[in-house]
Structures are given as C-alpha cells and as structure tokens.
Design a protein around this motif. Structure first.
Motif, PDB file in Angstrom:
ATOM      1  N   MET A   1      27.513 -15.504 -18.485  1.00  0.00           N
ATOM      2  CA  MET A   1      27.168 -14.292 -17.755  1.00  0.00           C
ATOM      3  C   MET A   1      25.691 -14.020 -17.932  1.00  0.00           C
ATOM      4  N   SER A   2      24.980 -13.845 -16.853  1.00  0.00           N
ATOM      5  CA  SER A   2      23.562 -13.520 -16.980  1.00  0.00           C
ATOM      6  C   SER A   2      23.379 -12.043 -16.682  1.00  0.00           C
ATOM      7  N   THR A   3      22.427 -11.454 -17.345  1.00  0.00           N
ATOM      8  CA  THR A   3      22.178 -10.021 -17.164  1.00  0.00           C
ATOM      9  C   THR A   3      20.686  -9.763 -17.128  1.00  0.00           C
ATOM     10  N   ASP A   4      20.321  -8.778 -16.346  1.00  0.00           N
ATOM     11  CA  ASP A   4      18.923  -8.366 -16.296  1.00  0.00           C
ATOM     12  C   ASP A   4      18.719  -7.099 -17.109  1.00  0.00           C
ATOM     13  N   VAL A  12      19.216  -8.039 -23.121  1.00  0.00           N
ATOM     14  CA  VAL A  12      20.478  -7.925 -23.844  1.00  0.00           C
ATOM     15  C   VAL A  12      21.146  -9.297 -23.778  1.00  0.00           C
ATOM     16  N   THR A  13      21.500  -9.833 -24.936  1.00  0.00           N
ATOM     17  CA  THR A  13      22.094 -11.174 -25.002  1.00  0.00           C
ATOM     18  C   THR A  13      23.615 -11.094 -25.054  1.00  0.00           C
ATOM     19  N   GLU A  14      24.240 -12.206 -24.753  1.00  0.00           N
ATOM     20  CA  GLU A  14      25.701 -12.292 -24.861  1.00  0.00           C
ATOM     21  C   GLU A  14      26.133 -12.045 -26.304  1.00  0.00           C
ATOM     22  N   GLU A  15      25.339 -12.526 -27.248  1.00  0.00           N
ATOM     23  CA  GLU A  15      25.655 -12.338 -28.667  1.00  0.00           C
ATOM     24  C   GLU A  15      25.649 -10.851 -29.027  1.00  0.00           C
ATOM     25  N   GLN A  16      24.677 -10.108 -28.483  1.00  0.00           N
ATOM     26  CA  GLN A  16      24.604  -8.672 -28.763  1.00  0.00           C
ATOM     27  C   GLN A  16      25.804  -7.958 -28.160  1.00  0.00           C
ATOM     28  N   ALA A  19      28.747  -8.616 -30.302  1.00  0.00           N
ATOM     29  CA  ALA A  19      28.660  -7.845 -31.552  1.00  0.00           C
ATOM     30  C   ALA A  19      29.075  -6.395 -31.315  1.00  0.00           C
ATOM     31  N   TRP A  20      28.640  -5.820 -30.194  1.00  0.00           N
ATOM     32  CA  TRP A  20      29.036  -4.442 -29.867  1.00  0.00           C
ATOM     33  C   TRP A  20      30.542  -4.358 -29.644  1.00  0.00           C
ATOM     34  N   ALA A  21      31.094  -5.341 -28.938  1.00  0.00           N
ATOM     35  CA  ALA A  21      32.542  -5.348 -28.674  1.00  0.00           C
ATOM     36  C   ALA A  21      33.314  -5.469 -29.982  1.00  0.00           C
ATOM     37  N   ASP A  22      32.873  -6.359 -30.872  1.00  0.00           N
ATOM     38  CA  ASP A  22      33.536  -6.516 -32.169  1.00  0.00           C
ATOM     39  C   ASP A  22      33.482  -5.213 -32.966  1.00  0.00           C
ATOM     40  N   GLU A  23      32.337  -4.567 -32.947  1.00  0.00           N
ATOM     41  CA  GLU A  23      32.186  -3.296 -33.663  1.00  0.00           C
ATOM     42  C   GLU A  23      33.138  -2.250 -33.099  1.00  0.00           C
TER      43      GLU A  23
END
Length: 87
Positions: A1-4, A12-16, A19-23
């Motif tokens: 997924m690409s995001t602007d 904003v990266t996929e990893e970030q 991490a937010w979803a996990d939190e």
C-alpha cells in the motif's frame, strides 16, 4: 500500500501503521488518555465555551489599552464588563 500521508513532513510508513494497529489492539489505559494535557486550565467545575466576537479596529485598540492599563487580558476585561451589565 502506498500513501502520500505525512506527519510533520515525514512519510507515514507501513511499519508505523502496523505499530499503531498493534498498539490499538493491545488496548489503551483510559485513565491516562483522559488525563488533561497541556493547555489552558479550566475556569471552574463546568466546561467553558469559546465565543467569537467581531470588533472594529477602534474597539480592539480600546480593549487592548484597557487590558494593558489593568495588567490583564482581553478576555478578563470582557468578563468584568459582563459582570457590570444588569440582569
């Protein structure tokens, strides 16, 4: 997924996002979330409301002059004036 999408100019990266979803999935401490952060303190037990007010340049100058004279803020001058208005 690409995001602007960016935060503070950084992409904003996929990893970030993961991490937010996990939190979020692990749950939040609601007491910590409800804790009031920085900002203006309340003016009593009940919530305050912000009211927009349109003034002419002359009225603003008079308000600022009065506030400076009294060593206070525009808001305090307006509040004091409202206390003088008969009900």
């Amino acid at each position: 997924m690409s995001t602007d999408e960016t935060i503070n100019g950084k992409p904003v990266t996929e990893e970030q996002i993961q991490a937010w979803a996990d939190e979020a999935e692990s749950g939040y401490d609601y007491a910590a979330l409800k804790k009031r952060g920085k900002g203006r303190p309340g003016r009593g037990a009940a919530a305050s409301h912000v009211i927009a007010l349109r003034l002419t340049e002359e009225e603003i100058q008079a308000l600022d002059s009065r506030a400076k004279e009294e060593g206070t803020t525009r808001s305090d001058v307006i509040r004091k004036a409202l206390q003088l208005v008969p009900a």
